[in-house]
Design a protein around this motif. Sequence first.
Motif, PDB file in Angstrom:
ATOM      1  N   ALA A  16       4.655  -0.727   6.329  1.00 11.49           N
ATOM      2  CA  ALA A  16       3.750  -0.876   5.187  1.00 11.49           C
ATOM      3  C   ALA A  16       4.455  -1.546   4.018  1.00 11.49           C
ATOM      4  O   ALA A  16       3.879  -2.396   3.323  1.00 11.49           O
ATOM      5  N   ARG A  17       5.718  -1.188   3.790  1.00 10.34           N
ATOM      6  CA  ARG A  17       6.467  -1.783   2.691  1.00 10.34           C
ATOM      7  C   ARG A  17       6.750  -3.261   2.954  1.00 10.34           C
ATOM      8  O   ARG A  17       6.633  -4.109   2.057  1.00 10.34           O
ATOM      9  N   ILE A  31      13.836   3.037   3.707  1.00  7.18           N
ATOM     10  CA  ILE A  31      12.750   3.701   2.986  1.00  7.18           C
ATOM     11  C   ILE A  31      13.131   5.171   2.847  1.00  7.18           C
ATOM     12  O   ILE A  31      13.488   5.830   3.844  1.00  7.18           O
ATOM     13  N   PHE A  32      13.042   5.692   1.630  1.00  3.71           N
ATOM     14  CA  PHE A  32      13.421   7.084   1.403  1.00  3.71           C
ATOM     15  C   PHE A  32      12.243   7.858   0.826  1.00  3.71           C
ATOM     16  O   PHE A  32      11.294   7.286   0.299  1.00  3.71           O
ATOM     17  N   GLN A  33      12.369   9.164   0.910  1.00  5.55           N
ATOM     18  CA  GLN A  33      11.358  10.072   0.368  1.00  5.55           C
ATOM     19  C   GLN A  33      12.072  11.206  -0.337  1.00  5.55           C
ATOM     20  O   GLN A  33      13.070  11.735   0.159  1.00  5.55           O
ATOM     21  N   ASP A  75       5.638   4.300  -0.366  1.00  9.48           N
ATOM     22  CA  ASP A  75       4.563   3.787  -1.216  1.00  9.48           C
ATOM     23  C   ASP A  75       3.230   4.211  -0.613  1.00  9.48           C
ATOM     24  O   ASP A  75       2.734   3.586   0.328  1.00  9.48           O
ATOM     25  N   MET A  76       2.656   5.286  -1.130  1.00  5.09           N
ATOM     26  CA  MET A  76       1.428   5.822  -0.550  1.00  5.09           C
ATOM     27  C   MET A  76       0.227   4.884  -0.696  1.00  5.09           C
ATOM     28  O   MET A  76      -0.544   4.721   0.255  1.00  5.09           O
ATOM     29  N   PRO A  77      -0.009   4.243  -1.857  1.00  8.01           N
ATOM     30  CA  PRO A  77      -1.120   3.271  -1.905  1.00  8.01           C
ATOM     31  C   PRO A  77      -0.953   2.137  -0.913  1.00  8.01           C
ATOM     32  O   PRO A  77      -1.924   1.698  -0.288  1.00  8.01           O
ATOM     33  N   MET A 246       0.522  -1.013  -4.854  1.00 10.92           N
ATOM     34  CA  MET A 246       1.888  -0.647  -4.535  1.00 10.92           C
ATOM     35  C   MET A 246       2.526   0.047  -5.732  1.00 10.92           C
ATOM     36  O   MET A 246       2.069  -0.082  -6.872  1.00 10.92           O
ATOM     37  N   GLU A 247       3.560   0.813  -5.437  1.00 12.77           N
ATOM     38  CA  GLU A 247       4.397   1.406  -6.464  1.00 12.77           C
ATOM     39  C   GLU A 247       5.516   0.425  -6.768  1.00 12.77           C
ATOM     40  O   GLU A 247       6.171  -0.087  -5.866  1.00 12.77           O
TER      41      GLU A 247
END
Length: 505
Positions: A16-17, A31-33, A75-77, A246-247
Motif C-alpha cells: 500500500a505504501r 514499514i513500522f507500527q 498508513d491506514m488511509p 496518506m499520512e
Amino acid sequence: MPRIACLFTPLFPLAARLRSEPELRGEAVAIFQGNSNAARVVAATRRARQVGIRPGMSLSQARALLPNLTVRARDMPCEKATQETLLEIAESFSPRVEDAGEGVVYLELDGLDRHFPGDSPEQDLGHALTVTTDKAGLTTWVGIASSKLAARVAAELPTSPNLVPAGEEASFLAPLPLRSLAAEAGILETLERWGIRSVGDFARLPKNEVASRLGETGQRLHEKARGLDSRPLVPYRPPPHFAEGMELEWPLVNLEPFLFVAGAALKRLCQRLESRGLACARLETSLRLEPDGHHLRTLQLPAPTREAKTLLTLIRLDLEAESPAAPVTGFTIVAHPDRPREAQLSLFGPPALSPDKLATTLARLFALLGPGRVGSPSTVDGHRPERSALVEYAPPPPPDVSPERQEGHGLLAIRTLRPPVPLEVISHLASPREILSTISESSAKRPRIQGRVKVASGPWTMEEEWWSEKRVERDYWDVELADGGIFRIFHQRSTGEWYADGIYD
C-alpha cells in the motif's frame, strides 16, 4: 461446487505504501507500527530483507543493520484505498466478490470461462488478474480452487497463478499444519491433545464425531479441512464514494509540497473512476492538521469530470483562498461519483460537443472564475426583467439541418444594461422631457445617455411583491432622443430615481 479465485497481496502494508510512493520501489524500505521504543517492523522490501531485517524487529535494531534504511509508518488511509482498489479490480471480473481483510479478496468464477476460450481458461483468467493488478501498482498472487481455504493457500505460493484441480482440495491441504485453518485457540489446543498435527489428520476424523465433540464451529473447520465450503461468499458492498489519501512523513507548511503529493493521489483516484466508467461530481479535501486539527473543503463541480490536472487546480485555488491554520500531517481526497455526460456524436452533419471535453472545459472555467459564476442563465418567474438564475450548462444537440434564414420586418432588438445605469430626468406631468447623464466616463456597459426627449411612449406600470417589504413599483418608458438613439428607461416610485434599462438597436 463453484470455483473461487483468491487475490493475495503479500506484505500488504508495504504494498500500500509503495502504491502511493512508487519512487521507493527498489529501495531498502521498512514499514513500522507503534511509537518510540514500541515501534516494530511489520514489512520490508527485498533489499532490506537481504541484510537481515525481519518483521518484529525494533527500529533501532533495523537501523543498526542498515543505517540508511528508509522507514515509513503504517498508513491506514492509504491501506484502505489500496484494499478498495483490489476489490474494484475483482468486481471488474466477477459480480460476486468478498472482502477477506488486508490484501485478500475472493471472487467467484462460475460463468467466466466463456470469456477465456483457450485451452486453460482458469490459467488465462489468473494471468489477466495479475496483469490488471500490476497496472494498478500492486503485486498480487492468484490462487484458484473450489474452496476459499485452498484458494488462499494456493495464492500464497510464490508462482502465480496456482490452480488446484476440482476435487483435489483435500489432498492439497492435507500436508499443511493446523494453524492454516485459522481456528480458535481453544479448538487448536483440543486437537493437539488428540494428537492431530496436520490438516489431513483432522480431515480423516469422522465428521459425526467431530460435530458431537467440537460443535458447529468444529464442524465448519472439518469441512474446510476436507476442501468444502458450506458458506457462500459474503457480498461486498462498495462505498458510495472513492477516496485516496496518506499520512505525511513530515508536517507540510507550504502549499506546493502538498500539491505534489495530492496530485499523485488524484491521478490514482481518476484511474479508479475511469475503470468504473464514472467521473467526479463533488470533491472533498480533508486535511489533518498538527496536532489534532481538521480542515475540510468541498467543491461542487459544474459537470462530472475525471481530469486530474483540472481537479488539482481547483484544490489549489480553493486552498489559496482559505488556507489551513496549521501544518498538514495527512490528507484524504474523496470523490463523489456520477455518470459522465453522454452524447451520441453525429456521423453526418455539424459536429457535436464531446462530453468529456465539455466537462473538462467547464471545470477549468470553474477553477478560474469561482463558484456561482459558471452555467447557463435562466429566467425566473417574476415581472422584473433583470431577475435571472444560473443553472447547469447543458447545451442542446446540434440541429439536423440548418435553419432557414428569414427576412427581417423592421423589428428592434433591445440590448439590456445590467446593472441599470442611473440617470437624472427632467419630467413634466410624470412624462420625461430631458435626460442628463450621471456618469463621467462612457463604456459599452455604462454609456452616457443624455439629451432632449423627442418622443416618449408610456408609462407601462410594473408592480411586484406588493404584499411584502420588498415591494417594487416602476413606470417604464420608451424614449427617443433628439440627438438620436432609442432607450428604455424606468422610474422607481419608492425612491424617485430614474434608470436606463436598455438600448434599442
